[in-house]
Design an enzyme around this catalytic site. Sequence first.
Site, PDB file in Angstrom:
ATOM      1  CE  LYS A  13      37.716  29.032  -9.618  1.00 30.44           C
ATOM      2  NZ  LYS A  13      36.392  28.492  -9.884  1.00 30.44           N
ATOM      3  NE  ARG A  88      35.858  25.937  -3.756  1.00 34.51           N
ATOM      4  CZ  ARG A  88      36.542  25.471  -4.789  1.00 34.51           C
ATOM      5  NH1 ARG A  88      37.841  25.497  -4.790  1.00 34.51           N
ATOM      6  NH2 ARG A  88      35.902  24.982  -5.837  1.00 34.51           N
ATOM      7  NE  ARG A 125      34.350  21.073 -15.328  1.00 35.03           N
ATOM      8  CZ  ARG A 125      34.661  21.985 -14.403  1.00 35.03           C
ATOM      9  NH1 ARG A 125      35.373  23.049 -14.733  1.00 35.03           N
ATOM     10  NH2 ARG A 125      34.221  21.851 -13.180  1.00 35.03           N
ATOM     11  NE  ARG A 157      35.999  18.150 -11.327  1.00 35.51           N
ATOM     12  CZ  ARG A 157      36.306  19.407 -11.022  1.00 35.51           C
ATOM     13  NH1 ARG A 157      37.109  20.104 -11.809  1.00 35.51           N
ATOM     14  NH2 ARG A 157      35.828  19.981  -9.946  1.00 35.51           N
ATOM     15  NE  ARG A 168      31.747  21.748  -7.982  1.00 36.75           N
ATOM     16  CZ  ARG A 168      32.231  21.568  -9.206  1.00 36.75           C
ATOM     17  NH1 ARG A 168      31.624  20.775 -10.050  1.00 36.75           N
ATOM     18  NH2 ARG A 168      33.318  22.207  -9.570  1.00 36.75           N
TER      19      ARG A 168
HETATM   20  P1  AMP Z   1      37.680  22.758  -7.837  1.00 34.54           P
HETATM   21  O1  AMP Z   1      38.476  21.888  -8.741  1.00 34.54           O
HETATM   22  O2  AMP Z   1      38.395  24.036  -7.472  1.00 34.54           O
HETATM   23  O3  AMP Z   1      36.276  22.998  -8.335  1.00 34.54           O
HETATM   24  O4  AMP Z   1      37.536  21.958  -6.442  1.00 34.54           O
HETATM   25  C1  AMP Z   1      36.887  20.710  -6.377  1.00 34.54           C
HETATM   26  C2  AMP Z   1      36.443  20.420  -4.953  1.00 34.54           C
HETATM   27  O5  AMP Z   1      37.591  20.372  -4.082  1.00 34.54           O
HETATM   28  C3  AMP Z   1      35.547  21.484  -4.323  1.00 34.54           C
HETATM   29  O6  AMP Z   1      34.181  21.319  -4.685  1.00 34.54           O
HETATM   30  C4  AMP Z   1      35.793  21.222  -2.835  1.00 34.54           C
HETATM   31  O7  AMP Z   1      35.115  20.064  -2.393  1.00 34.54           O
HETATM   32  C5  AMP Z   1      37.275  20.920  -2.808  1.00 34.54           C
HETATM   33  N1  AMP Z   1      38.083  22.157  -2.634  1.00 34.54           N
HETATM   34  C6  AMP Z   1      38.955  22.729  -3.507  1.00 34.54           C
HETATM   35  N2  AMP Z   1      39.509  23.833  -2.999  1.00 34.54           N
HETATM   36  C7  AMP Z   1      38.981  23.977  -1.757  1.00 34.54           C
HETATM   37  C8  AMP Z   1      39.124  24.953  -0.733  1.00 34.54           C
HETATM   38  N3  AMP Z   1      39.929  26.013  -0.889  1.00 34.54           N
HETATM   39  N4  AMP Z   1      38.415  24.783   0.423  1.00 34.54           N
HETATM   40  C9  AMP Z   1      37.609  23.719   0.600  1.00 34.54           C
HETATM   41  N5  AMP Z   1      37.405  22.788  -0.337  1.00 34.54           N
HETATM   42  C10 AMP Z   1      38.078  22.896  -1.508  1.00 34.54           C
END
Ligand code: AMP
Length: 212
Positions: A13, A88, A125, A157, A168
């Site tokens: 994404k 989300r 990754r 990460r 996740r």
């Molecule tokens: P991502 O980089 O989008 O995979 O986000 C990494 C982490 O940030 C996620 O696993 C959540 O812990 C937090 N996160 C990102 N976006 C959101 C969201 N819209 N709502 C809640 N937590 C978020």
Amino acid sequence: MRLLFLGPPGAGKGTQAKRVAGNLGIPHIATGDMLRQAVSEGTDLGLKARAIMERGDLVPDDLVIAMLLDRVAHDDATDGFILDGFPRTIAQAEALEDRFGDGGLDAAVVIDVDSEEIVRRISGRRVCGNGHVFHVDDPRWVDGEKCDQCGEPIYQREDDYASTVRNRLNVYRDLTEPLIAFYGDQGTTMHVIDGVGDPDSITESIMTALRQ
Ligand code: AMP
């Protein structure tokens, strides 16, 4: 144009949303990137979010909604934006709808990748401090220490560790995947794109779908 890119973690994404936003000349708004920045700057939000993110859980809706609504109020977002990682949850989608009306979005791009491929991608990754993304099977993964684009050190990460990835994926299935039905019910245009294959061809498929 207000667009959402939706899909499981590791679907590509972020990479695709960045490219498409560049093509369309609108900002790419990634809540994960914004939260990681808050963590690295040690802000109040970052301090609250850090442990939650390391576990692969979701940061509370009220915090993320406030952060996002603030971001979309910036001048660069007047003509639209691409959301990556938000909403989300249904509560987040409802907040977006309250702000913009009519479902909150013009279209959603759903990137489809099966769980086995997701686990392979995420566990391999690696990223650099400037957000460039690598995979250990990638031919560019030469010395495995420095980014070939900017020279920053490369690392994994913490939420990409295998134990967290499973959580996740569960969080995605339980809380985020229901958004596909939510937007379907709203009559929002949905483009389902196969996320396996050459990244350039996937970008082209997305651009073709959005032009229709
Ligand atoms: P991502 O980089 O989008 O995979 O986000 C990494 C982490 O940030 C996620 O696993 C959540 O812990 C937090 N996160 C990102 N976006 C959101 C969201 N819209 N709502 C809640 N937590 C978020």
